[in-house]
Motif scaffolding. Structure first.
Motif, mmCIF file in Angstrom:
data_model
loop_
_atom_site.group_PDB
_atom_site.id
_atom_site.type_symbol
_atom_site.label_atom_id
_atom_site.label_comp_id
_atom_site.label_asym_id
_atom_site.label_seq_id
_atom_site.Cartn_x
_atom_site.Cartn_y
_atom_site.Cartn_z
ATOM 1 N N GLU A 6 0.614 -1.577 -0.123
ATOM 2 C CA GLU A 6 0.401 -0.094 -0.123
ATOM 3 C C GLU A 6 1.224 1.558 0.375
ATOM 4 N N LYS A 7 2.262 0.830 0.828
ATOM 5 C CA LYS A 7 3.043 2.624 0.156
ATOM 6 C C LYS A 7 3.801 2.533 -0.923
ATOM 7 N N PRO A 8 4.689 3.622 -1.440
ATOM 8 C CA PRO A 8 4.939 3.511 -3.127
ATOM 9 C C PRO A 8 6.696 2.611 -1.646
ATOM 10 N N LEU A 9 7.134 2.659 -2.782
ATOM 11 C CA LEU A 9 8.489 1.962 -2.743
ATOM 12 C C LEU A 9 9.724 3.000 -3.014
ATOM 13 N N LEU A 174 15.579 1.409 -6.654
ATOM 14 C CA LEU A 174 14.847 1.583 -7.890
ATOM 15 C C LEU A 174 15.407 2.585 -8.350
ATOM 16 N N LYS A 175 16.523 3.219 -8.165
ATOM 17 C CA LYS A 175 17.575 4.089 -8.976
ATOM 18 C C LYS A 175 18.261 3.805 -9.451
ATOM 19 N N ASP A 176 19.019 2.111 -8.865
ATOM 20 C CA ASP A 176 20.050 0.971 -9.538
ATOM 21 C C ASP A 176 19.069 0.576 -11.066
ATOM 22 N N LEU A 177 18.090 0.400 -10.495
ATOM 23 C CA LEU A 177 17.327 -0.383 -11.901
ATOM 24 C C LEU A 177 16.529 0.739 -13.183
ATOM 25 N N THR A 219 5.683 -1.750 -11.198
ATOM 26 C CA THR A 219 4.539 -0.352 -12.370
ATOM 27 C C THR A 219 5.496 0.285 -12.716
ATOM 28 N N GLU A 220 4.729 0.751 -13.630
ATOM 29 C CA GLU A 220 5.506 1.889 -15.324
ATOM 30 C C GLU A 220 5.704 3.171 -13.472
ATOM 31 N N ALA A 221 4.797 3.264 -12.730
ATOM 32 C CA ALA A 221 5.234 4.689 -11.980
ATOM 33 C C ALA A 221 6.092 4.342 -10.724
ATOM 34 N N ARG A 227 13.757 6.289 -12.429
ATOM 35 C CA ARG A 227 14.415 7.336 -13.499
ATOM 36 C C ARG A 227 14.299 8.655 -12.743
ATOM 37 N N ALA A 228 13.891 9.475 -12.368
ATOM 38 C CA ALA A 228 13.228 10.473 -11.832
ATOM 39 C C ALA A 228 14.591 11.272 -10.660
ATOM 40 N N ALA A 229 15.046 9.718 -9.926
ATOM 41 C CA ALA A 229 15.770 10.396 -9.144
ATOM 42 C C ALA A 229 17.022 10.920 -9.949
ATOM 43 N N TRP A 230 17.245 10.564 -10.437
ATOM 44 C CA TRP A 230 18.659 10.874 -11.041
ATOM 45 C C TRP A 230 18.471 12.467 -11.830
#
Length: 230
Positions: A6-9, A174-177, A219-221, A227-230
């Protein structure tokens, strides 16, 4: 670490992930190796049954190089040295490349596996065959063929599109990915003879994350957040 669905990663939280890789070749391939049953200068790598495969070490090394280029284009620090002594030593101060791919003093977050031939169906029922291409080295300064520089390249050329698959285990953020996806996206060809039209391919990646003790597709989000973290 379990994370509630329920929480965003969080983009900087390390999570267990599975990377399902699929490489589809549009042109003949020569993934370099030894042990070919024919006398050629540049044979392709074979498994124990004589079929070509993509070694995990080769693909991982190419991915590291492409990810380094991506970071350098973003103005981010990234080790891309040949000497092991020049790589990062401390986990807390390591660059993104050494933190992800490891160094002599740092453990990698990736556990790559070889990619094996799976398509088209029925191909492996026949004995593997190859062909030999003859080439010459060219002098860039004189713009002519070099003397005594004829060499041969072994090609796996069944006349149909080939597909290799495999699964990598990892502990990533997610940033690594996002960096890994950018690195694979920069690859348009694998193996030898890329400038001569060999090994042109498409690389597809589907990632699952272990969320709340269950595996699910990212998910795409969530990928966009990385990607936005960079």
């Amino acid at each position: 670490m379990s994370v509630s669905a329920e929480k965003p990663l969080a983009v900087d939280t390390l999570l267990p992930m599975k990377l399902a890789l699929k490489v589809r070749f549009d042109t003949p391939i020569n993934i370099g190796g030894h042990g070919a049953p024919v006398f050629v200068d540049r044979p392709f790598r074979r498994d124990r049954d004589g079929w070509p495969f993509i070694p995990a070490s080769s693909l991982r090394g190419r991915l590291r190089h492409e990810c380094s280029r991506v970071l350098q284009s973003l103005g981010q620090p990234a080790c891309n040295h040949v000497r092991a002594d020049d790589l990062c030593r401390e986990a807390g101060s390591a660059c993104a490349i050494c933190a992800l791919f490891g160094a002599p003093w740092l453990r990698s977050r990736l556990r790559p596996e070889d990619l094996h031939l799976v398509r088209p169906p029925g191909l492996r029922e026949e004995a593997p065959s190859s062909r030999v291409r003859y080439n010459v080295s060219l002098s860039r300064s004189r713009r002519v063929a070099e003397e005594a520089r004829l060499f041969t390249t072994e090609l796996f050329l069944p006349g149909i599109l080939l597909e290799f698959t495999g699964e990598w285990q990892a502990h990533l953020t997610l940033k690594d990915l996002a960096l890994i996806e950018a690195g694979f996206g920069a690859m348009t060809a694998l193996g030898r003879g890329k400038t001569g039209g060999l090994g042109w391919c498409q690389i597809m990646l589907e990632t699952e994350v272990k969320d709340a003790a269950q595996w699910r597709v990212l998910t795409e989000a969530e990928r966009a957040a990385g990607r936005a973290a960079w």
